[in-house]
Design an enzyme around this catalytic site. Structure first.
Site, PDB file in Angstrom:
ATOM      1  N   CYS A  91      40.993  43.362  34.533  1.00  0.00           N
ATOM      2  CA  CYS A  91      40.985  44.355  35.617  1.00  0.00           C
ATOM      3  C   CYS A  91      39.992  45.491  35.404  1.00  0.00           C
ATOM      4  CB  CYS A  91      42.378  44.926  35.809  1.00  0.00           C
ATOM      5  SG  CYS A  91      43.591  43.710  36.360  1.00  0.00           S
ATOM      6  N   HIS A 357      43.074  45.662  45.125  1.00  0.00           N
ATOM      7  CA  HIS A 357      42.490  45.607  43.776  1.00  0.00           C
ATOM      8  C   HIS A 357      41.641  44.337  43.639  1.00  0.00           C
ATOM      9  CE1 HIS A 357      42.033  45.434  39.513  1.00  0.00           C
ATOM     10  NE2 HIS A 357      43.221  44.968  39.185  1.00  0.00           N
ATOM     11  N   CYS A 387      44.494  49.886  33.453  1.00  0.00           N
ATOM     12  CA  CYS A 387      45.248  49.017  32.555  1.00  0.00           C
ATOM     13  C   CYS A 387      44.634  47.627  32.631  1.00  0.00           C
ATOM     14  CB  CYS A 387      46.723  48.982  32.937  1.00  0.00           C
ATOM     15  SG  CYS A 387      47.065  48.396  34.614  1.00  0.00           S
TER      16      CYS A 387
END
Length: 401
Positions: A91, A357, A387
Site C-alpha cells: 500500500c 485506495h 500502513c
C-alpha cells in the site's frame, strides 16, 4: 548531498474499482500515461532531463505487469532517454516511489525524477499476483498470518475502538471529502481522465457519499466475521492472548474503497528546477520505512513516524498537517491515539474511506493532497504515511517553500 524539492504533483480522480466503475474501460497503462503527459505539458517539461520514472504497482501482472513505468514513459511520448522502474511495497508503493526519487536526487544519481504509482483494480483485481506469505505454511505459521481485515479488527479490539467509533470516523471522512471537492481543494492536482476519443471519462472522485450517516453505516454487516470464525481469530489471539476476543467492527463503509487511479510527483534539485523554469513547491526533509509486527500488520505508521521525526530532530507537534491512508478506520484512530494527534490536523480533506485506495498510487496521491492543503491553509510542514501489508510503515516529511 543535494536537497530534493517537489515541483509538481498530479493525480487522476479515483474511479470505482468494479466493472461498472467509470474507469473500468481505461487501462493502467493509459492512467499512468495521462499522468505523465500532464506533468510534461503543464510544466513545459523537457523530458530528456528527467532521469527516472518510478511507479508503484501492487499487482504487477497482466496488462499492468512487467515494468509499466518504462512502458508508460514511451507511451506518453517522453524522451527515450528517461528510464522507468516499477516497485512494490504494497500500500505504500506510491510514497516509497517518491522517497526513492528523492533519494536518487539527494545522492546525485538523478537531477530530476518522478515518483508515483498506478493501479487499475477494476481490471487487475487485488491479489492477482499471489504471494508466498499467506499460502506457504513455512512463512504463514510462525508469523501468525491473518487477512488484513482481521488485523484491523484486532487493532480496534486491542485499543478499544467500538463500532460506533469507526463508523463515526467514516462519516467524517465522507463529509470532509465532499466539502473539499465543493471548495475546489483538489482542483490544483486532479487531472481528468480521457478516453480513446479524447473525451472526459471522469473528472472527480467517484465513491464519495456526502449523505453517509451513522444509521446507514450501522446497517452494514462486518466484513471479516466469517474469516475470523474460520480460524483466523484464533490465530491472531495466539499472538495477542491479552485480548479476550476479536470484535469485528469493520465493514465496507468504514474501510478503504477499491478504486482505479494513478499519480505522479515531480522531484529534483533546485538547480535543475531553475534551469528548466520550474518553481519549487516544497522541500522533502526526509523519508523512512520500518518493519512492524506482521500479524496485527497495520500499526507501522506510528513507529515509522517516530523514527523519521527523531532522525530529523523534530517532535510530533512540529508537524502542521498529517496524512495517513485510511485503509481501515481503526488504523487512523490508533495512530491519533498513540501520537496524541488531534483530528483537525489529520486527513483534513477526507481520505480513502470516502475516495478509495488505488493501492500502488495512493501514497503519491496523499502526498500531493497534503502539499495542496499546506499551500491553501498557509501552513509549513506535513507528514504523509501509510500502513503496509506484512507489517511495515513508510513516511515522508515535507516543508513548504
Amino acid at each position: 548531498m543535494a536537497e530534493a524539492y517537489i515541483f509538481d504533483a498530479v493525480r487522476t480522480p479515483r474511479g470505482k474499482g468494479k466493472k461498472d466503475g467509470s474507469l473500468h474501460e481505461i487501462t493502467a497503462l493509459s492512467l499512468a500515461t495521462q499522468v505523465l503527459e500532464n506533468l510534461r505539458d503543464r510544466n513545459g517539461l523537457d523530458t530528456s532531463q528527467v532521469d527516472d520514472v518510478i511507479l508503484g504497482c501492487v499487482s504487477p501482472v497482466g496488462e499492468q505487469g512487467a515494468d509499466i513505468a518504462r512502458t508508460a514513459v514511451l507511451n506518453a511520448g517522453w524522451s527515450q532517454e528517461t528510464a522507468g522502474v516499477q516497485i512494490n511495497r504494497f500500500c505504500a508503493s506510491g510514497l516509497e516511489a517518491v522517497n526513492m526519487a528523492a533519494a536518487k536526487v539527494a545522492s546525485g544519481e538523478a537531477r530530476l525524477a518522478v515518483g508515483g504509482g498506478v493501479e487499475a483494480m477494476s481490471r487487475v483485481p487485488m491479489g492477482s499476483d499471489g504471494g508466498a506469505w499467506p499460502t506457504d505454511p513455512s512463512s504463514a505459521f510462525p508469523t501468525y498470518f491473518v487477512p488484513q481485515g482481521v488485523s484491523a479488527d484486532m487493532i480496534a479490539s486491542k485499543y478499544g475502538f467500538s463500532r460506533d467509533d469507526v463508523d463515526a470516523y467514516a462519516v467524517e471522512s465522507h463529509k470532509r471529502a465532499a466539502k473539499s471537492w465543493e471548495e475546489g481543494r483538489f482542483s490544483k492536482s486532479v487531472v481528468p481522465v480521457r478516453n480513446q476519443l479524447g473525451l472526459t471519462q471522469l473528472d472527480r472522485d467517484e465513491t464519495i457519499r456526502p449523505g453517509t450517516d451513522m444509521q446507514t453505516l450501522g446497517g452494514l454487516n462486518p466484513s471479516f466475521q466469517m474469516m475470523g470464525d474460520m480460524a483466523f481469530d484464533a490465530v491472531i489471539n495466539q499472538r495477542y492472548p491479552e485480548v479476550e476476543r476479536v470484535i469485528h467492527v469493520h465493514t465496507p463503509g468504514n474501510s478503504s474503497g477499491i478504486v482505479d487511479g494513478s499519480a505522479g510527483v515531480l522531484v529534483g534539485t533546485l538547480e535543475m528546477g531553475e534551469a528548466l523554469g520550474l518553481k519549487p513547491r516544497a522541500k522533502i526533509l526526509g523519508g523512512a520505512s520500518i518493519g512492524s509486527e506482521p500479524s496485527i500488520m497495520l500499526t507501522g505508521p506510528e513507529p515509522v513516524t517516530r523514527k523519521l521525526l527523531k532522525r530529523l530532530g523534530m517532535e510530533v507537534n512540529d508537524i502542521d498537517l498529517y496524512e495517513l491512508n485510511e485503509a481501515f478506520a481503526a488504523v487512523v484512530l490508533r495512530y491519533m491515539q498513540a501520537l496524541d494527534i488531534p483530528h483537525d490536523k489529520i486527513n483534513v480533506c477526507g481520505g480513502a474511506i470516502a475516495m478509495g485506495h488505488p493501492l500502488g498510487a495512493t501514497g503519491a496521491m496523499i502526498l500531493g493532497t497534503v502539499l495542496d492543503e499546506l499551500e491553501r491553509s498557509d501552513k509549513s510542514t506535513a507528514l504523509a504515511t501509510l500502513c503496509i501489508g506484512g507489517g511495515m510503515g513508510t513516511a515522508t516529511v515535507i516543508e513548504r517553500v
